[in-house]
Every structure is written in C-alpha cells, then in structure tokens.
Design an enzyme around this catalytic site. Structure first.
Site, PDB file in Angstrom:
ATOM      1  N   THR A 126     -46.861 -13.482 -18.937  1.00  0.00           N
ATOM      2  CA  THR A 126     -46.946 -12.752 -17.680  1.00  0.00           C
ATOM      3  C   THR A 126     -48.413 -12.546 -17.303  1.00  0.00           C
ATOM      4  O   THR A 126     -49.325 -13.037 -17.986  1.00  0.00           O
ATOM      5  CB  THR A 126     -46.097 -11.451 -17.735  1.00  0.00           C
ATOM      6  OG1 THR A 126     -46.059 -10.895 -16.436  1.00  0.00           O
ATOM      7  CG2 THR A 126     -46.654 -10.428 -18.721  1.00  0.00           C
ATOM      8  N   LYS A 153     -50.548 -16.427 -16.774  1.00  0.00           N
ATOM      9  CA  LYS A 153     -49.617 -17.479 -16.338  1.00  0.00           C
ATOM     10  C   LYS A 153     -50.315 -18.781 -15.935  1.00  0.00           C
ATOM     11  O   LYS A 153     -49.773 -19.861 -16.137  1.00  0.00           O
ATOM     12  CB  LYS A 153     -48.775 -16.972 -15.156  1.00  0.00           C
ATOM     13  CG  LYS A 153     -47.648 -16.025 -15.555  1.00  0.00           C
ATOM     14  CD  LYS A 153     -46.907 -15.538 -14.328  1.00  0.00           C
ATOM     15  CE  LYS A 153     -45.426 -15.667 -14.529  1.00  0.00           C
ATOM     16  NZ  LYS A 153     -44.619 -15.242 -13.390  1.00  0.00           N
ATOM     17  N   ASP A 185     -39.170 -19.590 -13.242  1.00  0.00           N
ATOM     18  CA  ASP A 185     -38.960 -18.599 -12.177  1.00  0.00           C
ATOM     19  C   ASP A 185     -38.114 -19.182 -11.029  1.00  0.00           C
ATOM     20  O   ASP A 185     -37.230 -18.504 -10.490  1.00  0.00           O
ATOM     21  CB  ASP A 185     -40.308 -18.113 -11.608  1.00  0.00           C
ATOM     22  CG  ASP A 185     -40.884 -16.958 -12.413  1.00  0.00           C
ATOM     23  OD1 ASP A 185     -40.124 -16.291 -13.144  1.00  0.00           O
ATOM     24  OD2 ASP A 185     -42.102 -16.715 -12.298  1.00  0.00           O
ATOM     25  N   GLY A 227     -44.951 -13.601   1.659  1.00  0.00           N
ATOM     26  CA  GLY A 227     -45.835 -13.607   0.501  1.00  0.00           C
ATOM     27  C   GLY A 227     -46.216 -15.023   0.118  1.00  0.00           C
ATOM     28  O   GLY A 227     -45.502 -15.987   0.458  1.00  0.00           O
ATOM     29  N   ALA A 228     -47.355 -15.145  -0.574  1.00  0.00           N
ATOM     30  CA  ALA A 228     -47.840 -16.482  -0.948  1.00  0.00           C
ATOM     31  C   ALA A 228     -48.519 -16.459  -2.319  1.00  0.00           C
ATOM     32  O   ALA A 228     -49.428 -17.245  -2.581  1.00  0.00           O
ATOM     33  CB  ALA A 228     -48.807 -16.992   0.122  1.00  0.00           C
ATOM     34  N   GLY A 229     -48.087 -15.566  -3.195  1.00  0.00           N
ATOM     35  CA  GLY A 229     -48.663 -15.474  -4.542  1.00  0.00           C
ATOM     36  C   GLY A 229     -47.958 -16.420  -5.504  1.00  0.00           C
ATOM     37  O   GLY A 229     -47.284 -17.371  -5.090  1.00  0.00           O
ATOM     38  N   GLY A 240     -33.418  -8.445  -7.125  1.00  0.00           N
ATOM     39  CA  GLY A 240     -34.280  -9.316  -7.929  1.00  0.00           C
ATOM     40  C   GLY A 240     -34.037  -9.277  -9.424  1.00  0.00           C
ATOM     41  O   GLY A 240     -34.608 -10.082 -10.164  1.00  0.00           O
TER      42      GLY A 240
HETATM   43  P1  NAP Z   1     -49.195 -12.055  -6.810  1.00  0.00           P
HETATM   44  O1  NAP Z   1     -49.509 -13.482  -7.135  1.00  0.00           O
HETATM   45  O2  NAP Z   1     -50.205 -11.002  -7.112  1.00  0.00           O
HETATM   46  O3  NAP Z   1     -48.844 -11.979  -5.214  1.00  0.00           O
HETATM   47  C1  NAP Z   1     -48.644 -10.768  -4.576  1.00  0.00           C
HETATM   48  C2  NAP Z   1     -48.185 -11.007  -3.141  1.00  0.00           C
HETATM   49  O4  NAP Z   1     -47.952  -9.721  -2.524  1.00  0.00           O
HETATM   50  C3  NAP Z   1     -49.221 -11.728  -2.272  1.00  0.00           C
HETATM   51  O5  NAP Z   1     -48.567 -12.499  -1.307  1.00  0.00           O
HETATM   52  C4  NAP Z   1     -49.947 -10.537  -1.630  1.00  0.00           C
HETATM   53  O6  NAP Z   1     -50.597 -10.854  -0.415  1.00  0.00           O
HETATM   54  C5  NAP Z   1     -48.777  -9.608  -1.346  1.00  0.00           C
HETATM   55  N1  NAP Z   1     -49.227  -8.231  -1.171  1.00  0.00           N
HETATM   56  C6  NAP Z   1     -49.666  -7.366  -2.132  1.00  0.00           C
HETATM   57  N2  NAP Z   1     -50.003  -6.176  -1.572  1.00  0.00           N
HETATM   58  C7  NAP Z   1     -49.772  -6.304  -0.233  1.00  0.00           C
HETATM   59  C8  NAP Z   1     -49.939  -5.432   0.880  1.00  0.00           C
HETATM   60  N3  NAP Z   1     -50.397  -4.182   0.720  1.00  0.00           N
HETATM   61  N4  NAP Z   1     -49.583  -5.878   2.109  1.00  0.00           N
HETATM   62  C9  NAP Z   1     -49.114  -7.141   2.278  1.00  0.00           C
HETATM   63  N5  NAP Z   1     -48.946  -8.012   1.267  1.00  0.00           N
HETATM   64  C10 NAP Z   1     -49.269  -7.600   0.023  1.00  0.00           C
HETATM   65  O7  NAP Z   1     -47.863 -11.582  -7.533  1.00  0.00           O
HETATM   66  P2  NAP Z   1     -46.569 -12.462  -7.898  1.00  0.00           P
HETATM   67  O8  NAP Z   1     -46.659 -12.902  -9.313  1.00  0.00           O
HETATM   68  O9  NAP Z   1     -46.380 -13.510  -6.841  1.00  0.00           O
HETATM   69  O10 NAP Z   1     -45.405 -11.355  -7.844  1.00  0.00           O
HETATM   70  C11 NAP Z   1     -44.991 -10.803  -6.599  1.00  0.00           C
HETATM   71  C12 NAP Z   1     -43.825  -9.850  -6.817  1.00  0.00           C
HETATM   72  O11 NAP Z   1     -42.701 -10.553  -7.321  1.00  0.00           O
HETATM   73  C13 NAP Z   1     -44.109  -8.734  -7.837  1.00  0.00           C
HETATM   74  O12 NAP Z   1     -43.523  -7.547  -7.365  1.00  0.00           O
HETATM   75  C14 NAP Z   1     -43.398  -9.221  -9.089  1.00  0.00           C
HETATM   76  O13 NAP Z   1     -42.991  -8.157  -9.921  1.00  0.00           O
HETATM   77  C15 NAP Z   1     -42.199  -9.921  -8.480  1.00  0.00           C
HETATM   78  N6  NAP Z   1     -41.610 -10.950  -9.356  1.00  0.00           N
HETATM   79  C16 NAP Z   1     -40.306 -10.799  -9.707  1.00  0.00           C
HETATM   80  C17 NAP Z   1     -39.705 -11.760 -10.496  1.00  0.00           C
HETATM   81  C18 NAP Z   1     -38.264 -11.601 -10.865  1.00  0.00           C
HETATM   82  O14 NAP Z   1     -37.827 -12.219 -11.845  1.00  0.00           O
HETATM   83  N7  NAP Z   1     -37.488 -10.845 -10.110  1.00  0.00           N
HETATM   84  C19 NAP Z   1     -40.433 -12.884 -10.949  1.00  0.00           C
HETATM   85  C20 NAP Z   1     -41.773 -13.007 -10.560  1.00  0.00           C
HETATM   86  C21 NAP Z   1     -42.367 -12.030  -9.761  1.00  0.00           C
HETATM   87  P3  NAP Z   1     -52.157 -11.312  -0.418  1.00  0.00           P
HETATM   88  O15 NAP Z   1     -52.166 -12.773  -0.774  1.00  0.00           O
HETATM   89  O16 NAP Z   1     -52.615 -11.040   0.961  1.00  0.00           O
HETATM   90  O17 NAP Z   1     -52.854 -10.463  -1.449  1.00  0.00           O
END
Ligand code: NAP
Length: 279
Positions: A67, A71, A108, A134-136, A246
């Site tokens: 995690t 990653k 994932d 979102g685009a993370g 989720g």
């Molecule tokens: P990440 O790479 O850090 O991406 C975070 C995303 O959230 C980016 O698109 C970011 O936009 C956006 N964001 C954060 N704060 C924001 C705000 N205040 N306003 C607007 N957009 C905002 O994280 P990730 O690994 O992709 O994970 C994202 C979410 O998915 C987390 O909550 C994680 O726990 C969840 N997740 C769940 C699973 C599951 O199995 N259910 C698996 C993986 C992840 P910017 O690019 O503009 O910063």
C-alpha cells in the site's frame, strides 16, 4: 533454505499501515479455511524497502500486499511485472517465488470489476460511457479494467487536470478529459460512474460535486469504504441509480493473493464482509 516444513507468512507493507483492514481479512480467511499461515501489517520506510524485499523471503514470507507509499516503487524492485501492473504503474500484490524471483501484480482493477459483477449483476459496462472522478493510482486501475470490459468511452474529471490528461496519453483516445468543476455534467448517458477520489472518506473533505446528469440506469460505485454509505452513494441512490459500496473491491482484490500464498481460493460473501466490518 531449510529442509523442514515452514508456515507460510504474508503481510501488508506501507507507511502508515496500522489502519489497514487486510490483516483482519486474511486472518479471517486463514481461520475459516483452517489453513496454516499468518498475515501481519509491517510499517516499512521508503529507505528500507529494497532491503525488506530481500530479507522477507528468507524469513518465510511467500508474498505481500503493498500500500501507499510503496505501490509504485515495488515495480522497480520486482523481477517480473504483469502487463496490467505495468500499465497501471503500480502493484498491490507481490509473490515471492521459489526460484527467488519477485512477481508483482495489480489486482485492484479485477477487484473493482468483481465487486460490481457481484453486487449489480445487471451491470453492462459496454452499454455506455463510464465516468471516473479522480485520476490517482486507483483511477488508473479502474480505467484499465473498464477498457478491458469494453466501455466505449471513459470520461475523466480531476481537480488537477494535468493528471487526467496524463491518463489520456497512457490509456488512449477512449479517455476524454472533462473539467472538474463541471464533473456532474459528464455523467449523462453513463452506464458506470465511479468515485476514485478520496473525497468523502473519514477525515477527508466531503464530496460535494452535484451529480446533475446522472441517469437512473447507471451503476454507481465509490472506492471509499470508510464510511460504507458515503454522501456520493447517497446522492446517486436519490437519483434512482444502482449503488455499490467500495468494501467489496477491497475484499475481491485480496482474493488472488490469498490463493497464491495460502493455497485456497477464498470466498467473498456476507460472512467475509461482516468479519471485516466487525474487526
Ligand atoms: P491518490 O493516488 O492519492 O489519488 C487521490 C485522488 O483524490 C486524486 O484524484 C486527487 O486529485 C483526489 N483528491 C484528493 N483530495 C481532493 C480534494 N480535496 N478535492 C478534489 N479531489 C481530491 O489515491 P488513490 O490510491 O487513487 O486512492 C483514492 C481513494 O480510493 C482512497 O480513498 C483509497 O482509500 C480508495 N481506494 C479504495 C480501494 C478499495 O479496494 N475499495 C482500492 C484503492 C483505493 P488531485 O490529483 O487533484 O490531487
């Protein structure tokens, strides 16, 4: 290597890692199937990652979940990287093979698909465009999976537009970038709508984007699972859409690793959900 029998060990590496539900999940499955093994959380700093990946197999580890923040970095340290992990640019599952090689995969996207298939059986991903907020890292896994499932178009909106544009160059012309401030309008005609931002998660800002164009025919899923019932899903339910939380994705993404490490394909069912929710 020693000659005598060893109990397979696995775990999750990250920093921080104490919040992870994976130890409860794998611990539950180990007990349920009566298997020998153990799964533990390990807080490992970036500077110690390479050494940890060399040492853990010698201690009896057969693999790991990975995690934040490791990653992406584990891809450079692995000997074999699956095509999907390379495309996503991140791995969440490592297998320490008996020949000493480290195999890195990303489950994932398949977890995301399995969750929707299980909880919205009528879901037809190829029937219309998909919208991804979102685009993370998680968005990359979801987009790769949606393209594989035949989604004709992927509409992406992200606060930082450049990150969404990068997805278009990595995943191709099916990805169409929309403005974050008008994200609600890109939902029209969409068969699938997914929140991959961390908005709405406990301790993070609330999800406030109005889902204006959302159709009642859409299947809507939130990757956030703490809380389980997010504002995003409640808004979608009010519009008449089918919603999927989720937690199922978390459970399904874990199953392939468990099977490879401990030798039994675990079932993702209500008992599994309750075991993790009650932990
Ligand atoms: P990440 O790479 O850090 O991406 C975070 C995303 O959230 C980016 O698109 C970011 O936009 C956006 N964001 C954060 N704060 C924001 C705000 N205040 N306003 C607007 N957009 C905002 O994280 P990730 O690994 O992709 O994970 C994202 C979410 O998915 C987390 O909550 C994680 O726990 C969840 N997740 C769940 C699973 C599951 O199995 N259910 C698996 C993986 C992840 P910017 O690019 O503009 O910063």
């Amino acid at each position: 290597m020693t000659e005598h029998e060893r109990i397979p060990l696995a775990g999750v590496i990250g920093s921080p890692v104490a919040h992870s539900r994976s130890p409860f999940l794998h611990g539950y499955w180990l007990r349920r199937y009566g298997l020998k093994g153990a799964y533990i959380p390990m807080d490992i700093a970036q500077a110690d990652l390479a050494e940890a990946l060399q040492t853990l197999p010698k201690l009896g580890f057969v693999g790991l979940n990975v995690t934040i923040p490791h990653k992406e970095s584990v891809l450079k340290l692995a000997d074999i990287v699956t095509d999907r992990a390379a495309l996503i640019g991140a791995a969440n599952t490592l297998i320490f093979r008996q020949d000493g090689k480290i195999h890195a995969d990303n489950t994932d996207g398949s977890g995301f698909i399995a969750n929707l298939r299980q909880n919205a059986p009528m879901w037809a991903p190829a029937a219309g465009p998909a919208a991804v907020l979102g685009a993370g890292g998680a968005a990359r896994a979801v987009i790769a999976a949606l393209i594989e499932m035949g989604a004709p178009e992927i509409r992406v909106a992200n606060r930082t537009r450049a990150r969404a544009e990068a997805l278009r160059s990595d995943f191709g012309a099916k990805v169409v970038v929309h403005e974050w401030v008008q994200a609600g309008q890109m939902l029209e005609d969409c068969a699938t709508v997914v929140n991959t931002t961390s908005l709405g998660m406990t301790g993070k800002p609330a999800f406030k984007v109005p889902l204006t164009g959302l159709s009642a025919k859409a299947v809507v899923s939130d990757l956030v699972y703490t809380p389980l019932h997010t504002d995003f899903l409640e808004q979608a339910a009010r519009a008449g859409a089918t919603t999927v939380d989720g937690l199922g994705m978390l459970l399904h993404q874990a199953a392939p690793g468990f099977e490879r490490w401990f030798g039994a394909r675990p079932e993702v069912d209500e008992a599994t959900r309750q075991a993790v929710l009650g932990a």
